[in-house]
Design a protein around this motif. Structure first.
Motif, PDB file in Angstrom:
ATOM      1  N   MET A   1       8.720 -21.889  56.541  1.00 43.09           N
ATOM      2  CA  MET A   1       7.711 -20.859  56.258  1.00 43.09           C
ATOM      3  C   MET A   1       8.261 -19.845  55.271  1.00 43.09           C
ATOM      4  O   MET A   1       9.409 -19.407  55.390  1.00 43.09           O
ATOM      5  N   GLY A   2       7.465 -19.472  54.298  1.00 39.98           N
ATOM      6  CA  GLY A   2       7.871 -18.458  53.332  1.00 39.98           C
ATOM      7  C   GLY A   2       7.823 -17.061  53.929  1.00 39.98           C
ATOM      8  O   GLY A   2       7.275 -16.840  55.012  1.00 39.98           O
ATOM      9  N   GLY A   3       8.403 -16.120  53.220  1.00 39.56           N
ATOM     10  CA  GLY A   3       8.393 -14.744  53.680  1.00 39.56           C
ATOM     11  C   GLY A   3       7.057 -14.073  53.403  1.00 39.56           C
ATOM     12  O   GLY A   3       6.379 -14.391  52.425  1.00 39.56           O
ATOM     13  N   ILE A   4       6.678 -13.148  54.255  1.00 38.67           N
ATOM     14  CA  ILE A   4       5.434 -12.391  54.093  1.00 38.67           C
ATOM     15  C   ILE A   4       5.791 -10.927  53.836  1.00 38.67           C
ATOM     16  O   ILE A   4       6.442 -10.288  54.671  1.00 38.67           O
ATOM     17  N   LEU A   5       5.395 -10.423  52.664  1.00 37.67           N
ATOM     18  CA  LEU A   5       5.661  -9.040  52.293  1.00 37.67           C
ATOM     19  C   LEU A   5       4.338  -8.288  52.237  1.00 37.67           C
ATOM     20  O   LEU A   5       3.405  -8.715  51.567  1.00 37.67           O
ATOM     21  N   VAL A   6       4.268  -7.153  52.933  1.00 39.43           N
ATOM     22  CA  VAL A   6       3.040  -6.361  52.999  1.00 39.43           C
ATOM     23  C   VAL A   6       3.270  -5.016  52.327  1.00 39.43           C
ATOM     24  O   VAL A   6       4.298  -4.362  52.557  1.00 39.43           O
ATOM     25  N   GLY A   7       2.318  -4.605  51.491  1.00 40.11           N
ATOM     26  CA  GLY A   7       2.429  -3.303  50.831  1.00 40.11           C
ATOM     27  C   GLY A   7       1.076  -2.862  50.306  1.00 40.11           C
ATOM     28  O   GLY A   7       0.026  -3.329  50.751  1.00 40.11           O
ATOM     29  N   THR A   8       1.098  -1.970  49.314  1.00 41.47           N
ATOM     30  CA  THR A   8      -0.141  -1.431  48.751  1.00 41.47           C
ATOM     31  C   THR A   8      -0.150  -1.596  47.233  1.00 41.47           C
ATOM     32  O   THR A   8       0.864  -1.930  46.618  1.00 41.47           O
ATOM     33  N   CYS A   9      -1.308  -1.319  46.650  1.00 40.20           N
ATOM     34  CA  CYS A   9      -1.487  -1.518  45.206  1.00 40.20           C
ATOM     35  C   CYS A   9      -1.116  -0.288  44.384  1.00 40.20           C
ATOM     36  O   CYS A   9      -1.436  -0.225  43.192  1.00 40.20           O
ATOM     37  N   SER A  10      -0.485   0.676  44.987  1.00 38.30           N
ATOM     38  CA  SER A  10       0.039   1.842  44.259  1.00 38.30           C
ATOM     39  C   SER A  10       0.837   2.690  45.230  1.00 38.30           C
ATOM     40  O   SER A  10       0.539   2.725  46.425  1.00 38.30           O
ATOM     41  N   TRP A  11       1.855   3.360  44.725  1.00 35.87           N
ATOM     42  CA  TRP A  11       2.514   4.388  45.522  1.00 35.87           C
ATOM     43  C   TRP A  11       2.340   5.763  44.881  1.00 35.87           C
ATOM     44  O   TRP A  11       2.772   6.771  45.428  1.00 35.87           O
ATOM     45  N   THR A  12       1.666   5.809  43.714  1.00 37.63           N
ATOM     46  CA  THR A  12       1.503   7.067  42.980  1.00 37.63           C
ATOM     47  C   THR A  12       0.046   7.516  42.913  1.00 37.63           C
ATOM     48  O   THR A  12      -0.249   8.505  42.247  1.00 37.63           O
ATOM     49  N   ASP A  13      -0.858   6.783  43.562  1.00 42.31           N
ATOM     50  CA  ASP A  13      -2.271   7.129  43.497  1.00 42.31           C
ATOM     51  C   ASP A  13      -2.489   8.590  43.896  1.00 42.31           C
ATOM     52  O   ASP A  13      -1.934   9.069  44.888  1.00 42.31           O
ATOM     53  N   ARG A  14      -3.282   9.276  43.105  1.00 38.90           N
ATOM     54  CA  ARG A  14      -3.489  10.710  43.327  1.00 38.90           C
ATOM     55  C   ARG A  14      -4.026  11.009  44.731  1.00 38.90           C
ATOM     56  O   ARG A  14      -3.618  11.978  45.371  1.00 38.90           O
ATOM     57  N   ALA A  15      -4.925  10.159  45.195  1.00 42.44           N
ATOM     58  CA  ALA A  15      -5.491  10.382  46.533  1.00 42.44           C
ATOM     59  C   ALA A  15      -4.433  10.213  47.612  1.00 42.44           C
ATOM     60  O   ALA A  15      -4.436  10.945  48.618  1.00 42.44           O
ATOM     61  N   LEU A  16      -3.515   9.273  47.434  1.00 39.89           N
ATOM     62  CA  LEU A  16      -2.435   9.094  48.403  1.00 39.89           C
ATOM     63  C   LEU A  16      -1.490  10.285  48.382  1.00 39.89           C
ATOM     64  O   LEU A  16      -1.114  10.814  49.436  1.00 39.89           O
ATOM     65  N   VAL A  17      -1.109  10.714  47.192  1.00 46.52           N
ATOM     66  CA  VAL A  17      -0.201  11.861  47.071  1.00 46.52           C
ATOM     67  C   VAL A  17      -0.829  13.099  47.697  1.00 46.52           C
ATOM     68  O   VAL A  17      -0.151  13.894  48.372  1.00 46.52           O
ATOM     69  N   GLY A  18      -2.136  13.273  47.527  1.00 44.31           N
ATOM     70  CA  GLY A  18      -2.821  14.436  48.082  1.00 44.31           C
ATOM     71  C   GLY A  18      -3.159  14.330  49.548  1.00 44.31           C
ATOM     72  O   GLY A  18      -3.621  15.305  50.157  1.00 44.31           O
ATOM     73  N   SER A  19      -2.931  13.152  50.141  1.00 41.36           N
ATOM     74  CA  SER A  19      -3.327  12.948  51.541  1.00 41.36           C
ATOM     75  C   SER A  19      -2.357  13.554  52.538  1.00 41.36           C
ATOM     76  O   SER A  19      -2.680  13.696  53.720  1.00 41.36           O
ATOM     77  N   GLY A  20      -1.141  13.867  52.073  1.00 40.02           N
ATOM     78  CA  GLY A  20      -0.130  14.377  52.995  1.00 40.02           C
ATOM     79  C   GLY A  20       0.755  13.292  53.574  1.00 40.02           C
ATOM     80  O   GLY A  20       1.612  13.580  54.413  1.00 40.02           O
ATOM     81  N   TRP A  21       0.558  12.043  53.141  1.00 43.93           N
ATOM     82  CA  TRP A  21       1.394  10.954  53.672  1.00 43.93           C
ATOM     83  C   TRP A  21       2.857  11.149  53.296  1.00 43.93           C
ATOM     84  O   TRP A  21       3.748  10.885  54.101  1.00 43.93           O
ATOM     85  N   TYR A  22       3.101  11.623  52.079  1.00 41.64           N
ATOM     86  CA  TYR A  22       4.482  11.917  51.689  1.00 41.64           C
ATOM     87  C   TYR A  22       4.884  13.264  52.282  1.00 41.64           C
ATOM     88  O   TYR A  22       4.200  14.264  52.083  1.00 41.64           O
ATOM     89  N   PRO A  23       5.997  13.328  52.987  1.00 44.00           N
ATOM     90  CA  PRO A  23       6.406  14.591  53.612  1.00 44.00           C
ATOM     91  C   PRO A  23       6.970  15.577  52.588  1.00 44.00           C
ATOM     92  O   PRO A  23       7.327  15.202  51.463  1.00 44.00           O
ATOM     93  N   ALA A  24       7.042  16.795  52.981  1.00 47.89           N
ATOM     94  CA  ALA A  24       7.648  17.823  52.136  1.00 47.89           C
ATOM     95  C   ALA A  24       9.069  17.408  51.771  1.00 47.89           C
ATOM     96  O   ALA A  24       9.814  16.873  52.598  1.00 47.89           O
ATOM     97  N   GLY A  25       9.426  17.634  50.528  1.00 50.96           N
ATOM     98  CA  GLY A  25      10.746  17.264  50.051  1.00 50.96           C
ATOM     99  C   GLY A  25      10.833  15.842  49.532  1.00 50.96           C
ATOM    100  O   GLY A  25      11.862  15.438  48.994  1.00 50.96           O
ATOM    101  N   ARG A  26       9.739  15.063  49.676  1.00 54.74           N
ATOM    102  CA  ARG A  26       9.733  13.680  49.195  1.00 54.74           C
ATOM    103  C   ARG A  26       8.539  13.442  48.271  1.00 54.74           C
ATOM    104  O   ARG A  26       8.056  12.319  48.152  1.00 54.74           O
ATOM    105  N   ARG A  27       8.073  14.499  47.593  1.00 51.63           N
ATOM    106  CA  ARG A  27       6.852  14.385  46.807  1.00 51.63           C
ATOM    107  C   ARG A  27       7.077  14.341  45.302  1.00 51.63           C
ATOM    108  O   ARG A  27       6.125  14.269  44.538  1.00 51.63           O
ATOM    109  N   ASP A  28       8.339  14.372  44.865  1.00 53.10           N
ATOM    110  CA  ASP A  28       8.613  14.179  43.450  1.00 53.10           C
ATOM    111  C   ASP A  28       8.652  12.672  43.177  1.00 53.10           C
ATOM    112  O   ASP A  28       8.559  11.850  44.087  1.00 53.10           O
ATOM    113  N   ALA A  29       8.769  12.290  41.908  1.00 55.45           N
ATOM    114  CA  ALA A  29       8.690  10.874  41.539  1.00 55.45           C
ATOM    115  C   ALA A  29       9.725  10.025  42.272  1.00 55.45           C
ATOM    116  O   ALA A  29       9.407   8.950  42.805  1.00 55.45           O
TER     117      ALA A  29
END
Length: 287
Positions: free
Chosen positions: A1-29
């Motif tokens: 069986m091959g490996g299964i990798l799960v993720g998303t189609c962006s880590w820089t999307d403006r809506a994601l950055v504004g959602s609060g998912w990234y904690p304080a101190g981890r919001r720069d590039a």
């Protein structure tokens, strides 16, 4: 069986950055990418569709992520037949895909931009997402052949937006066409109530790669704002439908292959939450 990798189609999307998912101190590039890569093993680079990728960014991405983390890079718009702004093309050249000199230069810049990822073994795939008007026929097949020649040696995934590619008897011919060039077919989850809906087929056309992209199930697909098109919070039951399909894909790509499961419902933190749930379901073997 091959490996299964799960993720998303962006880590820089403006809506994601504004959602609060990234904690304080981890919001720069740097902080955002490192934080994301601590939680998921794959991500899609969406920005490369709008502007050619740069070697500098690719090197930084390698440095900021752990061994084994991979990037699926979306092909630049001009390379897939989408409208492209002149300003996005290098050297002041016009965005004219019919001009061989322009096309050669764009391909060269794109290739150079992702080379650090490829050289480091971090290039998961190059995604060619074709427009809705790219329909089956001789002209489209010739275009795919040219793409295959240009991308020889790369892991390439192909997503069609015209449903005729996967309807009825045509589906078998589509599989054969992609397999001929070693191109991985992209399976899609989306609303099934629209004329342009793609069926949730799961073909395997490459021995080393299969990709599933979850676009959400909004009935505003193809209309309205980005938020309207992709606004969808996947329910656990909706994701469970895909668990046996994804595991079957992993069986079919073989022990050296990978299945990339990517969430494109990029509204707020919907995609990362769905990806987290899917990863849990798959690791638990839920079906």
């Amino acid at each position: 069986m091959g490996g299964i990798l799960v993720g998303t189609c962006s880590w820089t999307d403006r809506a994601l950055v504004g959602s609060g998912w990234y904690p304080a101190g981890r919001r720069d590039a740097e902080g955002r990418l490192r934080y994301y890569a601590e939680r998921f093993p794959v991500v899609e680079v969406d920005a490369s569709y709008y502007a050619l990728p740069s070697e500098r960014n690719s090197r930084l991405w390698v440095e900021r992520t752990p061994d084994g983390f991979v990037f699926d890079v979306k092909a630049f718009s001009l390379l897939t037949g989408h409208p492209t702004r002149d300003a996005a093309v290098p050297g002041g050249l016009p965005a004219d895909a019919g001009d061989p000199a322009v096309l050669d230069e764009v391909w060269a810049r794109f290739r150079a931009g992702i080379e650090p990822l490829r050289a480091a073994g971090r290039l998961g795939s190059v995604l060619f997402q074709f427009p809705p008007w790219f329909r089956p026929g001789t002209r489209a097949e010739k275009f795919l052949e040219q793409c295959a020649v240009r991308t020889a040696g790369w892991p390439v995934a192909v997503e069609f937006r015209h449903p005729d590619w996967w309807r009825g008897e045509r589906a078998e011919a589509t599989c054969a066409l992609l397999a001929r060039y070693g191109l991985a077919a992209v399976a899609v989850d989306m609303a099934q109530t629209l004329p342009a809906s793609l069926p949730p087929v799961t073909p395997v056309t490459s021995p080393r790669l299969s990709v599933v992209r979850f676009h959400g199930r909004s009935n505003a697909w193809g209309t309205g704002s980005k938020e309207d098109r992709f606004r969808h919070d996947y329910r656990r039951e909706e994701l469970q439908e895909w668990v046996p399909r994804v595991r079957a894909l992993a069986e079919r790509v073989g022990p050296d292959g990978q299945v990339h499961v990517l969430f494109n419902n990029c509204c707020g933190d919907s995609a990362v939450r769905a990806a987290g749930t899917m990863a849990h379901l798959l690791s638990a073997g839920t079906s």
